[in-house]
Design a protein around this motif. Structure first.
Motif, PDB file in Angstrom:
ATOM      1  N   SER A  86       0.775  -1.182   0.215  1.00 53.88           N
ATOM      2  CA  SER A  86      -0.558  -0.179  -0.012  1.00 53.88           C
ATOM      3  C   SER A  86       0.901   1.582  -0.114  1.00 53.88           C
ATOM      4  N   ASP A 140     -14.302  -5.414  10.628  1.00 52.26           N
ATOM      5  CA  ASP A 140     -14.225  -5.950   9.702  1.00 52.26           C
ATOM      6  C   ASP A 140     -15.402  -5.649   8.776  1.00 52.26           C
ATOM      7  N   GLU A 141     -16.048  -4.386   8.968  1.00 54.07           N
ATOM      8  CA  GLU A 141     -16.462  -3.781   7.522  1.00 54.07           C
ATOM      9  C   GLU A 141     -15.536  -2.564   6.502  1.00 54.07           C
ATOM     10  N   ALA A 142     -14.537  -2.726   7.620  1.00 55.29           N
ATOM     11  CA  ALA A 142     -13.244  -1.509   6.852  1.00 55.29           C
ATOM     12  C   ALA A 142     -12.465  -2.472   5.473  1.00 55.29           C
ATOM     13  N   PRO A 143     -12.543  -1.450   4.609  1.00 54.05           N
ATOM     14  CA  PRO A 143     -11.550  -2.589   3.289  1.00 54.05           C
ATOM     15  C   PRO A 143     -10.220  -1.973   3.055  1.00 54.05           C
ATOM     16  N   GLY A 144      -9.598  -3.307   3.457  1.00 49.94           N
ATOM     17  CA  GLY A 144      -7.608  -3.101   3.414  1.00 49.94           C
ATOM     18  C   GLY A 144      -7.589  -4.301   4.346  1.00 49.94           C
TER      19      GLY A 144
END
Length: 308
Positions: free
Chosen positions: A211, A266-270
């Motif tokens: 990243s 858990d819902e956060a991307p990456g």
């Protein structure tokens, strides 16, 4: 000039897990989303020592590499891993692992809840990387402070107010709304309030080492939105009242806070992995209460109560 540190020992003296420096303070640039932040960092930098006959490592090489990196690059997961590779290349004859960490304060401008005031919030954070000949890891750590109102205490306070109401109005067959409103605004009526405390969430997330940016501000905002009662900066009475309402609408035990944060992360991307440690600095007890939760990746981050 003679280099005593690099003198080869006559006999094996054993290997060392980590050798290096800490508390190196210097200005660094952090790539936080689309924003480049200039902060004062406190750095730890280490390599292992695998050669049992080597007296020491090239300490000055690490320092010079760090100084050059701080002046020439912006730190992101990818650039941290590139720097770790440079550390290993500088010690290729004696080392197989490298560790690098920058601790800093992330300033963020925070608006008041109601009025047009604003102030600076400061969030302790760190980016760390570990690299070996077979593996690489980049982690982002940060702390969010918030207010937590005890649900049990809130229920007991409501019960006390109900009992006081019954006592004060038991002789009245009917009660005028105006009188009830006056009673609710008096200390004689509101005889109990729930206890609350300043609290904090320490969060570690594991990121892809490819990243080009850190999601620090994004994650701080996500965590504060989930908790709903982050500490405030500039406040007027209207803002303080709004904060009291938020606390009243969001009572939470430390377990509740941990579950909220697990769901939002858990819902956060990456995010490859995460670990949350919640601590409420009790106002009722002399001790604190703590809750841990990890994402649950096999072989990943795990709660470790021996490290607070």
């Amino acid at each position: 000039m003679p280099d005593v540190a690099m003198r080869s020992l006559a006999h094996d003296q054993g290997t060392l897990d980590w050798v290096g420096m800490n508390e190196i303070r210097l200005p660094v640039r952090i790539q936080d989303g689309a924003e480049i932040c200039e902060v004062i960092g406190s750095v730890q930098i280490y390599v292992d020592l695998l050669d049992p006959k080597a007296k020491g490592i090239h300490m000055s090489r690490l320092y010079v590499l760090l100084d050059e990196a701080a002046r020439s690059r912006t730190f992101s997961p990818a650039s941290v891993q590139h720097f770790l590779k440079q550390m290993l290349d500088s010690h290729k004859d004696v080392s197989s692992r490298a560790f690098f960490e920058i601790s800093f304060e992330r300033p963020l401008r925070r608006a008041a809840l109601v009025t047009e005031n604003a102030g600076w919030g400061s969030y302790p954070a760190a980016i760390r990387g570990i690299r070996s000949t077979t593996d690489s890891i980049v982690e982002l750590c940060f702390t969010v402070k918030y207010s937590s109102t005890c649900p049990a205490s809130a229920a007991l306070a409501r019960q006390s107010i109900q009992e006081q109401f019954e006592h004060d109005f038991e002789q009245s067959s009917t009660v005028e709304p105006t009188r009830v409103k006056q009673w609710l605004g008096s200390t004689e009526g509101i005889v109990a309030t729930p206890h609350g405390q300043r609290s904090k969430a320490d969060i570690t997330v594991r990121l892809s080492d490819q990243s080009e940016k850190l999601p620090l501000k994004e994650l701080i905002n996500r965590v504060e939105d989930a908790l709903k009662t982050p500490v405030q900066t500039a406040v007027k009475r209207e803002d303080e009242q709004a904060f009291a309402v938020l606390n009243g609408q969001n009572p939470m035990f430390c377990e509740d806070a941990s579950r909220r944060l697990k769901q939002t992360l858990d819902e956060a991307p990456g995010l490859l992995d995460f670990l949350v440690r919640v601590e409420h600095f009790e106002s009722l007890h002399a001790h604190n209460v703590v809750s841990w939760v990890a994402k649950g990746v096999p072989g990943g981050l795990q709660a470790n109560p021996t490290r607070t």
